[in-house]
Scaffold this motif. Structure first.
Motif, PDB file in Angstrom:
ATOM      1  N   UNK A  65       0.825  -1.210   0.000  1.00  0.00           N
ATOM      2  CA  UNK A  65       0.000   0.000   0.000  1.00  0.00           C
ATOM      3  C   UNK A  65       0.858   1.258   0.000  1.00  0.00           C
ATOM      4  N   UNK A  66       1.970   1.200   0.715  1.00  0.00           N
ATOM      5  CA  UNK A  66       2.896   2.345   0.744  1.00  0.00           C
ATOM      6  C   UNK A  66       3.443   2.600  -0.655  1.00  0.00           C
ATOM      7  N   UNK A  67       3.875   1.542  -1.316  1.00  0.00           N
ATOM      8  CA  UNK A  67       4.436   1.686  -2.664  1.00  0.00           C
ATOM      9  C   UNK A  67       3.386   2.214  -3.637  1.00  0.00           C
ATOM     10  N   UNK A  68       2.143   1.732  -3.516  1.00  0.00           N
ATOM     11  CA  UNK A  68       1.073   2.178  -4.403  1.00  0.00           C
ATOM     12  C   UNK A  68       0.740   3.653  -4.153  1.00  0.00           C
ATOM     13  N   UNK A  69       0.642   4.035  -2.879  1.00  0.00           N
ATOM     14  CA  UNK A  69       0.331   5.430  -2.545  1.00  0.00           C
ATOM     15  C   UNK A  69       1.438   6.365  -3.022  1.00  0.00           C
ATOM     16  N   UNK A  70       2.675   5.939  -2.841  1.00  0.00           N
ATOM     17  CA  UNK A  70       3.804   6.775  -3.274  1.00  0.00           C
ATOM     18  C   UNK A  70       3.772   6.943  -4.789  1.00  0.00           C
ATOM     19  N   UNK A  71       3.434   5.871  -5.500  1.00  0.00           N
ATOM     20  CA  UNK A  71       3.356   5.928  -6.957  1.00  0.00           C
ATOM     21  C   UNK A  71       2.257   6.881  -7.418  1.00  0.00           C
ATOM     22  N   UNK A  72       1.072   6.762  -6.817  1.00  0.00           N
ATOM     23  CA  UNK A  72      -0.047   7.625  -7.202  1.00  0.00           C
ATOM     24  C   UNK A  72       0.260   9.091  -6.902  1.00  0.00           C
ATOM     25  N   UNK A  73       0.833   9.335  -5.727  1.00  0.00           N
ATOM     26  CA  UNK A  73       1.169  10.712  -5.364  1.00  0.00           C
ATOM     27  C   UNK A  73       2.232  11.302  -6.268  1.00  0.00           C
ATOM     28  N   UNK A  74       3.191  10.457  -6.684  1.00  0.00           N
ATOM     29  CA  UNK A  74       4.253  10.937  -7.580  1.00  0.00           C
ATOM     30  C   UNK A  74       3.679  11.332  -8.932  1.00  0.00           C
ATOM     31  N   UNK A  75       2.730  10.543  -9.448  1.00  0.00           N
ATOM     32  CA  UNK A  75       2.127  10.874 -10.743  1.00  0.00           C
ATOM     33  C   UNK A  75       1.307  12.155 -10.647  1.00  0.00           C
ATOM     34  N   UNK A  76       0.561  12.322  -9.551  1.00  0.00           N
ATOM     35  CA  UNK A  76      -0.235  13.539  -9.379  1.00  0.00           C
ATOM     36  C   UNK A  76       0.650  14.782  -9.340  1.00  0.00           C
ATOM     37  N   UNK A  77       1.791  14.664  -8.689  1.00  0.00           N
ATOM     38  CA  UNK A  77       2.647  15.832  -8.515  1.00  0.00           C
ATOM     39  C   UNK A  77       3.799  15.918  -9.493  1.00  0.00           C
ATOM     40  N   UNK A  78       3.846  15.006 -10.486  1.00  0.00           N
ATOM     41  CA  UNK A  78       4.989  14.961 -11.399  1.00  0.00           C
ATOM     42  C   UNK A  78       5.135  16.260 -12.176  1.00  0.00           C
ATOM     43  N   UNK A  79       6.346  16.820 -12.158  1.00  0.00           N
ATOM     44  CA  UNK A  79       6.626  18.072 -12.855  1.00  0.00           C
ATOM     45  C   UNK A  79       7.845  17.893 -13.741  1.00  0.00           C
ATOM     46  N   UNK A  80       7.736  18.375 -14.970  1.00  0.00           N
ATOM     47  CA  UNK A  80       8.859  18.297 -15.886  1.00  0.00           C
ATOM     48  C   UNK A  80       9.160  16.869 -16.303  1.00  0.00           C
ATOM     49  N   UNK A  81      10.037  16.722 -17.276  1.00  0.00           N
ATOM     50  CA  UNK A  81      10.413  15.387 -17.746  1.00  0.00           C
ATOM     51  C   UNK A  81      10.989  14.542 -16.618  1.00  0.00           C
ATOM     52  N   UNK A  82      11.844  15.151 -15.795  1.00  0.00           N
ATOM     53  CA  UNK A  82      12.492  14.395 -14.720  1.00  0.00           C
ATOM     54  C   UNK A  82      11.467  13.890 -13.716  1.00  0.00           C
ATOM     55  N   UNK A  83      10.474  14.725 -13.386  1.00  0.00           N
ATOM     56  CA  UNK A  83       9.449  14.311 -12.428  1.00  0.00           C
ATOM     57  C   UNK A  83       8.559  13.217 -12.980  1.00  0.00           C
ATOM     58  N   UNK A  84       8.205  13.332 -14.270  1.00  0.00           N
ATOM     59  CA  UNK A  84       7.353  12.311 -14.884  1.00  0.00           C
ATOM     60  C   UNK A  84       8.079  10.963 -14.930  1.00  0.00           C
ATOM     61  N   UNK A  85       9.333  10.992 -15.356  1.00  0.00           N
ATOM     62  CA  UNK A  85      10.107   9.746 -15.425  1.00  0.00           C
ATOM     63  C   UNK A  85      10.279   9.148 -14.027  1.00  0.00           C
ATOM     64  N   UNK A  86      10.536   9.992 -13.039  1.00  0.00           N
ATOM     65  CA  UNK A  86      10.672   9.509 -11.664  1.00  0.00           C
ATOM     66  C   UNK A  86       9.378   8.846 -11.196  1.00  0.00           C
ATOM     67  N   UNK A  87       8.231   9.452 -11.544  1.00  0.00           N
ATOM     68  CA  UNK A  87       6.948   8.855 -11.147  1.00  0.00           C
ATOM     69  C   UNK A  87       6.756   7.483 -11.775  1.00  0.00           C
ATOM     70  N   UNK A  88       7.249   7.304 -12.996  1.00  0.00           N
ATOM     71  CA  UNK A  88       7.119   6.009 -13.660  1.00  0.00           C
ATOM     72  C   UNK A  88       8.045   4.961 -13.035  1.00  0.00           C
ATOM     73  N   UNK A  89       9.204   5.399 -12.557  1.00  0.00           N
ATOM     74  CA  UNK A  89      10.098   4.477 -11.839  1.00  0.00           C
ATOM     75  C   UNK A  89       9.397   3.933 -10.597  1.00  0.00           C
ATOM     76  N   UNK A  90       8.754   4.832  -9.854  1.00  0.00           N
ATOM     77  CA  UNK A  90       8.071   4.393  -8.634  1.00  0.00           C
ATOM     78  C   UNK A  90       6.774   3.651  -8.928  1.00  0.00           C
ATOM     79  N   UNK A  91       6.237   3.845 -10.135  1.00  0.00           N
ATOM     80  CA  UNK A  91       5.103   3.010 -10.535  1.00  0.00           C
ATOM     81  C   UNK A  91       5.546   1.551 -10.611  1.00  0.00           C
ATOM     82  N   UNK A  92       6.776   1.337 -11.084  1.00  0.00           N
ATOM     83  CA  UNK A  92       7.326  -0.009 -11.125  1.00  0.00           C
ATOM     84  C   UNK A  92       7.452  -0.617  -9.737  1.00  0.00           C
ATOM     85  N   UNK A  93       7.803   0.196  -8.753  1.00  0.00           N
ATOM     86  CA  UNK A  93       7.872  -0.289  -7.373  1.00  0.00           C
ATOM     87  C   UNK A  93       6.492  -0.722  -6.891  1.00  0.00           C
ATOM     88  N   UNK A  94       5.464   0.070  -7.256  1.00  0.00           N
ATOM     89  CA  UNK A  94       4.105  -0.279  -6.838  1.00  0.00           C
ATOM     90  C   UNK A  94       3.682  -1.622  -7.414  1.00  0.00           C
TER      91      UNK A  94
END
Length: 551
Positions: A65-94
């Motif tokens: 649940x922690x990994x899923x919440x972190x992934x969802x929050x990262x996508x909501x707040x993703x900024x710029x190319x670096x933020x979007x790519x980072x959110x996708x990395x943590x989506x893999x963790x979820x």
């Protein structure tokens, strides 16, 4: 220790957030160009801070649940190319940590591998020498290390960070633009910094500032070339109205189903509908599609596994009910089309408003809007077809992610600066078909030449110019074309680079230039180029004395 639990994993994520925030200014300074647009650290910090807010709302320490919440929050707040790519990395963790209670080296390596795959798939034209390369090498190292059964988790983590640091130092070998600036990749630096913060919590040590030596490149400068940053552009779907909102899960997937089959399934859904969302892995796939043929979507799903939790809603019937129930609640019909522009400066905001832009979002070089910000703006237009003008190459990927999440047709016009956005907006016609509008808007700025006058925020040597912090510089096509201690001289020198064969030149003057000074600048240019029509408009943009366009 051999593994970590949910509580420790949550604390480690918080350590990563703290580390990136602590070192945000240093990462921001890793500009490959000496202009005040270094925002990678800020983008990544805002992305993971948003992710941590989602985690903070959890009452339990379930690691999945922690990994899923972190992934969802990262996508909501993703900024710029670096933020979007980072959110996708943590989506893999979820995906990898779903339903897990503990994480060992093998599982952490699997999460890194899955995050790498998803991050690469999110970028149409991946470029090596970026955060993608760094996470890939870290994942490969983690996979190899995880095979050593006697390795403690702390040692495993230290060694994958070392692998990340080593490949990070080699990024200038892959991207000449980094070698020319004498720095390592900022996104890669941010990722390693997050892992270092997680490691500090894991070992109970202090989260430290980055050693400046780790940010500099040891690679010798490379001769200038035409290196360009990648731009992600997806194909646009046909503008068709689909009646049935169809959702379901695919469970108990057949043994022969592969990731490639899932990709083909997603591609097929795009041919029979829109608003396609296929999320999950080979254990469970969630599907959402708007289509006129839900039977075909279900038939395609049944080829892969069993179907559960089917929901098919007739959106036209829902509309009829809303309109017909004694007219107590009327559904506001969507207007045919709308435009959204990302811009900086009250003058630029006013210009875009005059050009029929429905919503302007504040953003640009130093502050990129998040995926969630852009998606909110799309929803607020109340339009069936929405044209988004990013006006910055670092916002295009976030706009593409918002497009994937939107329930309406979104057309991301790949504008990389505000003058390009203005040209695209001028080409927009509210009476034209969406596809025609998109084609016209994309073509409108193809021949436009643009430049910016700003001040250097760091000393460097580039394109034959030795630039010191504070120098006034002219930038054109991501190259320094002028340098001076005078704004006026740098502007005239820059104009000389783009004015050839031009008929019209426009000066958008920033917040540090007054109207009289801009007028004098326009007069000097007209005097130097009698056949050139020159106009000056208040842009009010920060950091840039002038943004110039020639056509």
């Amino acid at each position: 220790m051999k593994q970590i639990d949910g509580n420790l994993y949550k604390q480690m994520l918080a350590g990563g957030v703290k580390a990136i925030e602590l070192n945000r200014p240093v990462i921001d300074e890793l500009n490959v160009f000496p202009v005040p647009d270094g925002d990678t650290g800020t983008n990544m910090s805002l992305t993971v801070t948003s992710a941590m807010r989602e985690v903070a709302m959890l009452s339990e320490d379930d690691i999945g649940e922690i990994a899923l919440a972190f992934s969802k929050g990262a996508l909501k707040g993703a900024r710029g190319n670096s933020g979007v790519i980072l959110s996708q990395i943590f989506k893999g963790f979820a995906v990898a940590l779903d339903a897990q209670t503990h994480v060992d080296a093998k599982l952490f390596a699997a999460a890194l591998k899955r995050g790498t795959e998803i991050a690469y798939s999110a970028v149409t034209k991946p470029k090596e020498g970026t955060i993608l390369t760094v996470v890939r090498v870290i994942a490969e190292s983690a996979t190899a290390l995880a095979k050593k059964r006697s390795l403690e988790f702390e040692d495993f983590f230290a060694q994958i960070i070392q692998a990340g640091e080593e490949i990070l130092q080699r990024t200038p070998e892959m991207l000449p633009v980094l070698a020319k600036a004498g720095v390592v990749d900022a996104g890669g630096r941010g990722l390693v910094t997050i892992l270092e913060g997680m490691y500090a919590v894991l070992t109970g040590t202090e989260i430290k500032a980055i050693n400046p030596e780790k940010c500099s490149s040891a690679v010798k400068p490379i001769a200038p070339d035409n290196v360009k940053d990648f731009v992600s552009m997806d194909n646009d779907y046909e503008n068709i109205t689909f009646q049935y909102c169809t959702e379901y899960f695919i469970t108990h997937l057949k043994t022969f189903v592969t990731e490639s089959d899932v990709d083909k399934y997603r591609d097929y859904l795009m041919t029979i509908g829109d608003c396609v969302l296929v999320i999950g892995d080979l254990d469970l796939i969630k599907t959402h599609v708007h289509t006129n043929q839900p039977d075909l979507a279900l038939k395609a799903a049944l080829k892969m596994g069993e179907i559960d939790n089917i929901k098919i809603e007739n959106m036209m019937e829902q509309h009829r009910k809303l309109v017909g129930e004694k007219k107590e609640e009327k559904k506001v019909p969507l207007k045919p089309s709308a435009m959204i522009s990302i811009c900086a400066g009250e003058g630029m905001n006013a210009i875009f408003n005059d050009l029929q832009v429905d919503i302007t979002l504040e953003g640009g070089q130093t502050m990129n809007p998040s995926v969630y910000d852009i998606l909110n703006a799309v929803n607020n237009t109340k339009a069936e077809n929405v044209f988004v003008l990013p006006n910055n190459s670092n916002i295009i990927l976030a706009a593409q992610q918002a497009k994937e999440l939107a329930d309406v047709n979104v057309y991301v016009v790949p504008t990389t600066c505000m003058p390009e956005g203005i040209s695209a907006a001028l080409a927009y016609s509210p009476d034209a078909a969406p596809e025609d509008n998109f084609a016209s808007m994309c073509a409108a700025f193809k021949g436009l030449r643009t430049a910016e006058i700003t001040h250097a925020v760091r000393s460097t040597r580039m394109n034959g110019f030795s630039v010191k912090e504070g120098d006034i510089i002219g930038i054109c096509d991501k190259n320094i074309v002028a340098k001076s201690s005078s704004v006026q001289e740098a502007t005239l020198d820059t104009v000389a680079k783009i004015a050839d064969d031009a008929e019209m030149l426009t000066l958008y003057y920033g917040e540090d230039i007054d109207k009289a000074e801009a007028g004098r600048m326009a007069e000097k240019i007209e005097k130097a180029y009698p056949d050139l029509e020159v106009a000056a408009y208040y842009g009010g943009q920060p950091h840039y004395y002038y943004i110039i366009s020639a056509e």
